[in-house]
Structure formats: C-alpha cells, structure tokens
Design a protein around this motif. Structure first.
Motif, PDB file in Angstrom:
ATOM      1  N   LEU A 121      76.327  -7.052  40.476  1.00 27.49           N
ATOM      2  CA  LEU A 121      75.361  -6.874  39.388  1.00 27.49           C
ATOM      3  C   LEU A 121      74.769  -5.481  39.339  1.00 27.49           C
ATOM      4  O   LEU A 121      74.196  -5.092  38.314  1.00 27.49           O
ATOM      5  CB  LEU A 121      74.238  -7.914  39.516  1.00 27.49           C
ATOM      6  CG  LEU A 121      74.656  -9.374  39.323  1.00 27.49           C
ATOM      7  CD1 LEU A 121      73.465 -10.294  39.524  1.00 27.49           C
ATOM      8  CD2 LEU A 121      75.261  -9.582  37.936  1.00 27.49           C
ATOM      9  N   LEU A 122      74.890  -4.713  40.421  1.00 27.91           N
ATOM     10  CA  LEU A 122      74.358  -3.345  40.412  1.00 27.91           C
ATOM     11  C   LEU A 122      75.067  -2.454  39.396  1.00 27.91           C
ATOM     12  O   LEU A 122      74.580  -1.368  39.077  1.00 27.91           O
ATOM     13  CB  LEU A 122      74.470  -2.722  41.809  1.00 27.91           C
ATOM     14  CG  LEU A 122      73.418  -3.165  42.830  1.00 27.91           C
ATOM     15  CD1 LEU A 122      73.714  -2.574  44.198  1.00 27.91           C
ATOM     16  CD2 LEU A 122      72.015  -2.763  42.374  1.00 27.91           C
ATOM     17  N   GLN A 123      76.214  -2.916  38.895  1.00 24.30           N
ATOM     18  CA  GLN A 123      76.906  -2.138  37.854  1.00 24.30           C
ATOM     19  C   GLN A 123      76.155  -2.191  36.525  1.00 24.30           C
ATOM     20  O   GLN A 123      76.428  -1.394  35.633  1.00 24.30           O
ATOM     21  CB  GLN A 123      78.330  -2.682  37.676  1.00 24.30           C
ATOM     22  CG  GLN A 123      79.193  -2.521  38.921  1.00 24.30           C
ATOM     23  CD  GLN A 123      80.487  -3.294  38.810  1.00 24.30           C
ATOM     24  OE1 GLN A 123      81.473  -2.792  38.266  1.00 24.30           O
ATOM     25  NE2 GLN A 123      80.484  -4.524  39.295  1.00 24.30           N
ATOM     26  N   LEU A 124      75.221  -3.135  36.415  1.00 22.35           N
ATOM     27  CA  LEU A 124      74.388  -3.204  35.213  1.00 22.35           C
ATOM     28  C   LEU A 124      73.248  -2.213  35.356  1.00 22.35           C
ATOM     29  O   LEU A 124      72.578  -2.158  36.388  1.00 22.35           O
ATOM     30  CB  LEU A 124      73.833  -4.618  35.024  1.00 22.35           C
ATOM     31  CG  LEU A 124      74.866  -5.761  35.024  1.00 22.35           C
ATOM     32  CD1 LEU A 124      74.167  -7.093  34.829  1.00 22.35           C
ATOM     33  CD2 LEU A 124      75.913  -5.540  33.954  1.00 22.35           C
ATOM     34  N   SER A 125      73.004  -1.428  34.345  1.00 23.53           N
ATOM     35  CA  SER A 125      72.029  -0.340  34.433  1.00 23.53           C
ATOM     36  C   SER A 125      70.607  -0.829  34.691  1.00 23.53           C
ATOM     37  O   SER A 125      69.783  -0.100  35.235  1.00 23.53           O
ATOM     38  CB  SER A 125      72.051   0.490  33.142  1.00 23.53           C
ATOM     39  OG  SER A 125      71.747  -0.329  32.018  1.00 23.53           O
ATOM     40  N   ASP A 126      70.312  -2.072  34.312  1.00 21.06           N
ATOM     41  CA  ASP A 126      68.935  -2.549  34.453  1.00 21.06           C
ATOM     42  C   ASP A 126      68.734  -3.440  35.674  1.00 21.06           C
ATOM     43  O   ASP A 126      67.721  -4.129  35.782  1.00 21.06           O
ATOM     44  CB  ASP A 126      68.494  -3.295  33.199  1.00 21.06           C
ATOM     45  CG  ASP A 126      69.469  -4.389  32.804  1.00 21.06           C
ATOM     46  OD1 ASP A 126      70.562  -4.447  33.386  1.00 21.06           O
ATOM     47  OD2 ASP A 126      69.130  -5.195  31.916  1.00 21.06           O
ATOM     48  N   VAL A 127      69.675  -3.445  36.613  1.00 26.32           N
ATOM     49  CA  VAL A 127      69.542  -4.254  37.831  1.00 26.32           C
ATOM     50  C   VAL A 127      69.437  -3.359  39.052  1.00 26.32           C
ATOM     51  O   VAL A 127      70.300  -2.507  39.288  1.00 26.32           O
ATOM     52  CB  VAL A 127      70.733  -5.229  37.988  1.00 26.32           C
ATOM     53  CG1 VAL A 127      70.668  -5.930  39.344  1.00 26.32           C
ATOM     54  CG2 VAL A 127      70.738  -6.258  36.871  1.00 26.32           C
ATOM     55  N   GLN A 128      68.380  -3.551  39.820  1.00 30.40           N
ATOM     56  CA  GLN A 128      68.200  -2.826  41.082  1.00 30.40           C
ATOM     57  C   GLN A 128      67.987  -3.774  42.262  1.00 30.40           C
ATOM     58  O   GLN A 128      68.190  -3.400  43.409  1.00 30.40           O
ATOM     59  CB  GLN A 128      66.984  -1.883  40.981  1.00 30.40           C
ATOM     60  CG  GLN A 128      67.133  -0.783  39.949  1.00 30.40           C
ATOM     61  CD  GLN A 128      68.233   0.195  40.319  1.00 30.40           C
ATOM     62  OE1 GLN A 128      68.352   0.592  41.482  1.00 30.40           O
ATOM     63  NE2 GLN A 128      69.030   0.582  39.345  1.00 30.40           N
ATOM     64  N   THR A 129      67.564  -5.006  41.961  1.00 28.23           N
ATOM     65  CA  THR A 129      67.220  -5.960  43.012  1.00 28.23           C
ATOM     66  C   THR A 129      67.694  -7.342  42.615  1.00 28.23           C
ATOM     67  O   THR A 129      67.762  -7.675  41.430  1.00 28.23           O
ATOM     68  CB  THR A 129      65.685  -5.998  43.235  1.00 28.23           C
ATOM     69  OG1 THR A 129      65.228  -4.693  43.583  1.00 28.23           O
ATOM     70  CG2 THR A 129      65.303  -6.966  44.352  1.00 28.23           C
ATOM     71  N   LEU A 130      68.052  -8.155  43.622  1.00 28.31           N
ATOM     72  CA  LEU A 130      68.472  -9.538  43.394  1.00 28.31           C
ATOM     73  C   LEU A 130      67.487 -10.486  44.079  1.00 28.31           C
ATOM     74  O   LEU A 130      67.123 -10.283  45.240  1.00 28.31           O
ATOM     75  CB  LEU A 130      69.878  -9.776  43.942  1.00 28.31           C
ATOM     76  CG  LEU A 130      70.352 -11.237  43.939  1.00 28.31           C
ATOM     77  CD1 LEU A 130      70.656 -11.693  42.522  1.00 28.31           C
ATOM     78  CD2 LEU A 130      71.579 -11.417  44.833  1.00 28.31           C
ATOM     79  N   ARG A 131      67.054 -11.522  43.346  1.00 28.00           N
ATOM     80  CA  ARG A 131      66.301 -12.641  43.936  1.00 28.00           C
ATOM     81  C   ARG A 131      67.190 -13.883  43.833  1.00 28.00           C
ATOM     82  O   ARG A 131      67.449 -14.376  42.736  1.00 28.00           O
ATOM     83  CB  ARG A 131      64.986 -12.887  43.193  1.00 28.00           C
ATOM     84  CG  ARG A 131      63.875 -11.956  43.618  1.00 28.00           C
ATOM     85  CD  ARG A 131      62.602 -12.219  42.816  1.00 28.00           C
ATOM     86  NE  ARG A 131      62.158 -13.604  42.928  1.00 28.00           N
ATOM     87  CZ  ARG A 131      61.411 -14.070  43.944  1.00 28.00           C
ATOM     88  NH1 ARG A 131      61.032 -13.254  44.909  1.00 28.00           N
ATOM     89  NH2 ARG A 131      61.037 -15.338  43.974  1.00 28.00           N
ATOM     90  N   LEU A 132      67.646 -14.355  44.997  1.00 21.91           N
ATOM     91  CA  LEU A 132      68.575 -15.482  45.025  1.00 21.91           C
ATOM     92  C   LEU A 132      67.863 -16.720  45.539  1.00 21.91           C
ATOM     93  O   LEU A 132      67.333 -16.733  46.649  1.00 21.91           O
ATOM     94  CB  LEU A 132      69.778 -15.164  45.916  1.00 21.91           C
ATOM     95  CG  LEU A 132      70.786 -16.302  46.095  1.00 21.91           C
ATOM     96  CD1 LEU A 132      71.462 -16.623  44.773  1.00 21.91           C
ATOM     97  CD2 LEU A 132      71.829 -15.945  47.146  1.00 21.91           C
TER      98      LEU A 132
END
Length: 432
Positions: A121-132
């Motif tokens: 998902l880091l390939q998306l410009s607006d994603v920097q962090t994941l909450r799983l």
C-alpha cells in the motif's frame, strides 16, 4: 545432405532471432504486490509480483481485495491467512486501516501480513502508515519508518499480553502489559492463566498451589478448570475472593475470543466460594481495576454477605464532584446494589440529608426510611454498623453519630444509640 542441414541451421537461427526480438507486453499501470519469501535471506524478506492495476480508479478496499485474491509468485507464501475475511479497508490522514474477521493466527503470521500489506500500500501516495485489526490480536500500527526490509530475525516474534495483578496495597487490580515470545492463538488462554498462577514471578493473588487442569474457549466462553487448591487455600476475605476471580476474568477477557468466564474445580462447575457467588458467564469488572488517573477517591464500603456481619468492599471514584468525600462515601453506600454475593445493609430508599464533620466526629442525618425499612432488630443493627464502619474508614473520622430526620433515632434495641465506633465482632473473619 549438407544443403538440407544448412537449411535447418538457418531456419533455427531465424527462429532464435524472432524470439529474441519479442518483448514482454508493457503494463499500462504496473503495481507491485509483496509476499513473504519462503526462505528469507539477509538482503530480502519479500517476493514481488507485478500486475496491471490502475490504483487511481480504485478504493483502498478494492486494492486490498485484489491483493487477497492474487496468488504469490514461486518461492513465496501467501501473506493474508485464508481463514481471514476482509471486513473493511479505507485510508484517512495517511493511515490505511484494514480490518479482518475470522480465526486468529500466530503473532508472527499477523506481523508478516501487516508488513507485506503495508509495503504494497505504500505505493499509494496518500498512505504512510497501516493499522491492521486482525482476529485474536491487538491492533497493529506499522509505519513506513518501522517497516523491516531486511531479515533481522524475520519479522517481530514478540507479542503483548495483559495481566491483572494486585496493586501494592492489595486493594485493586493493576493492568500490566508484558512482552513475551509469540504464542499461538489457540494456546493464548492457557498461557495467560499460567502467568497468573506463577506467584513467584508476578506476585499474583491466586491462591497458592492452584494448578490449571484445563482451559477451553467456545462461543466466546472460556471455561477454566482449576485444582482444589483454589478453594482450599483461598484467603478468608470476601475482597480477596473477588481479587482472585477477577484477576482471571479480566486477564482472559483481554483476549478477543473471550467475553465471559466459567469456573470449574476438579472437573465440576464452581457456583460459589465462601461468600462470593459465581454464576456462569462472569464478565469483567472494570470497577476493580486501579484507575489510571493519578488522583482518585479511594475508600471502602462495608456491606454484608450473610446478614450477620460486615465485609469490606474497596471503591475508587475518579469523576470530579462538588460533594465532600464524606457525602460521596455515604451516598455510594446508600446506592449500593447486590454485587457478587454482597448486599446492602441499609433499607432501600434511605437518603442522606446532611453529613458534617466536627473534629473527628462525623454526624450523618438520614431520612426516615433508615428506621422504617428495617424488618427486624438484626437488620437495624447491621444498618447502623454499616454506616459507622464506612464513615470511620475515612481519614479524620474516629466516631459517627447517626440522626434520623434531624433527631436522635429511637431503635428497637435501645443500646444501638450508644454505638459510635467500629468493634471487631462486627466484621466477618472474611474481611479481616
């Protein structure tokens, strides 16, 4: 013959030239999926698979759905366990929140899934962090900076468990988080209980010598089967019984798969202790947990379990109030409802008209229900003792005077009017 052989050689060369000239189709929207390598090296833990995917036209949920459907490349494993089902996925303020339902897996598998999903998902410009949010696990939050791209022992193989242990004064349970080696989801309830039973390590309030015979979870009900030492070595105190029971209940209900707890002893259901009632399906008790606030009102109520003597019930109030601590204590006592086998001594409907403290004397003025609601002399005596014991447990109070509607009360047993201070025989041996 030589001409025919030469012709075949020329034809073979032409075929090679034609094949060499062919190029793989260029993807219009290349997007890389990341999967865990079956054998991670010092330089890599991910395998990659490139697909044609126009992410500009898709939501985060649609991208995660596509990720879950794709098969990993050769030499890699799937990242999302097959027993997980995607519940929702969205992105807000650079945080991609992804939630799964299903059956829990090990902490290692969960962390692996988080790392692969974030890297994708880091390939998306607006994603920097994941909450799983994964079944049977606390929410994992992983940022771009925290993502491991090298194998330093593979992905983290530690996890956190929560235990409820007695505080220094033994009045409340403290919430303590411990980092331990990753435990399989199916073994987690057993592991939590074994930690609680380890008195040498944790200073637990579980009776000495108690052994765990078995534990099982079904339909969010955890059945705990303990050895007879849980009964035989229980401290003679209603409060200690509650501490032991809720240390277990509150710790187990920190696990996502546990909502209630049933107690068994040596293979048979346990319905009560010396005084505490143990119905099936016991839920956690937040009131017994030590407040996180640095300042709170800590006091004790004195109620009864046997209609003969008093038992102690520690209370902690954190919400600010305009009332004095004396008013708060008496109001809480008058509002007490049955709890774990304990019940109020004071007749229902009794209200406090005023509370004053003069020097070390506390003067409590109650409504007429205090006398009219008592069914006999024994309840009348317990009601008086309950008020005196509760108020004398407060700082600065050594004796109590009770009034009813502003007047000295007329008791059915005249000597009750002379009671001012607690006496040892008022209290059950369980509250000592």
């Amino acid at each position: 013959m030589k001409k025919r052989l030469f012709a075949w050689i020329v034809l073979f060369c032409l075929l090679l030239t034609a094949c060499a000239g062919e190029k793989e189709p260029v993807m219009e929207h290349p997007f890389v999926l990341y999967f865990p390598l079956q054998k991670a090296s010092q330089n890599a833990v991910f395998a990659t698979k490139t697909i044609d995917l126009d992410v500009s036209e898709l939501t985060v949920q649609e991208i995660v759905v596509r990720y879950c459907e794709e098969q990993p490349p050769k030499g890699a494993n799937i990242a999302i366990p097959p027993q997980w089902k995607l519940q929702e996925a969205h992105c807000e303020h650079s945080v991609a929140t992804v939630s799964f339902q299903g059956t829990g897996v090990s902490s290692l598998q969960t962390n692996t899934a988080a790392a692969c999903l974030l890297q994708t998902l880091l390939q998306l410009s607006d994603v920097q962090t994941l909450r799983l949010s994964a079944p049977g696990q606390e929410v994992i939050q992983l940022s771009k900076e925290e993502l491991l791209l090298e194998d330093t022992g593979m992905l983290p193989q530690k996890e956190s468990i929560v235990l409820y242990l007695p505080d220094e004064d033994g009045r409340f349970l403290l919430r303590q988080t411990q980092t331990v080696e990753a435990v399989e989801a199916a073994d987690r309830p057993k592991y939590v209980l074994q930690q609680l039973l380890d008195a040498d390590v944790n200073g637990t309030c579980i009776p000495y010598g108690t052994r765990l015979l078995s534990v099982s979870v079904e339909n969010e009900i955890c059945t705990v089967n303990l050895s007879s030492e849980f009964l035989r070595n229980m401290k003679l105190s209603f409060h200690e019984e509650r501490m032991a029971v809720y240390a277990i209940v509150n710790s187990l209900t920190e696990l996502a798969e546990v909502t209630t707890v049933d107690f068994w002893i040596e293979g048979a259901p346990l319905e009560e202790l010396k005084y505490m009632k143990l119905p099936s399906g016991i839920r956690r008790d937040e009131a017994l947990i030590s407040p996180a606030e640095t300042e709170y009102f800590d006091f004790s109520l004195y109620v009864t379990c046997d209609d003969q003597t008093l038992v102690r019930l520690p209370c902690a109030l954190t919400e600010p109030t305009e009332k004095t601590e004396y008013e708060t204590a008496i109001d809480t006592l008058l509002a007490f409802t049955p709890l774990d086998g304990a019940k109020a001594c004071i007749p229902e409907g009794t209200k406090c008209l005023s509370v004053l403290r003069e020097d070390n004397i506390c003067i409590v003025d109650l409504t007429s229900e205090f006398l009219l609601g008592c069914k006999d002399a024994q309840q009348e005596m317990l009601a008086v003792q309950s008020v005196i014991a509760t108020m004398c447990a407060l700082d600065g109070v050594s004796s109590v005077e009770i009034l009813v509607e502003g007047l000295e009360p007329t008791y059915s047993v005249s000597w009750l009017k002379n009671l001012r201070q607690p006496e040892n025989e008022w209290f059950s041996e369980l509250s000592s």
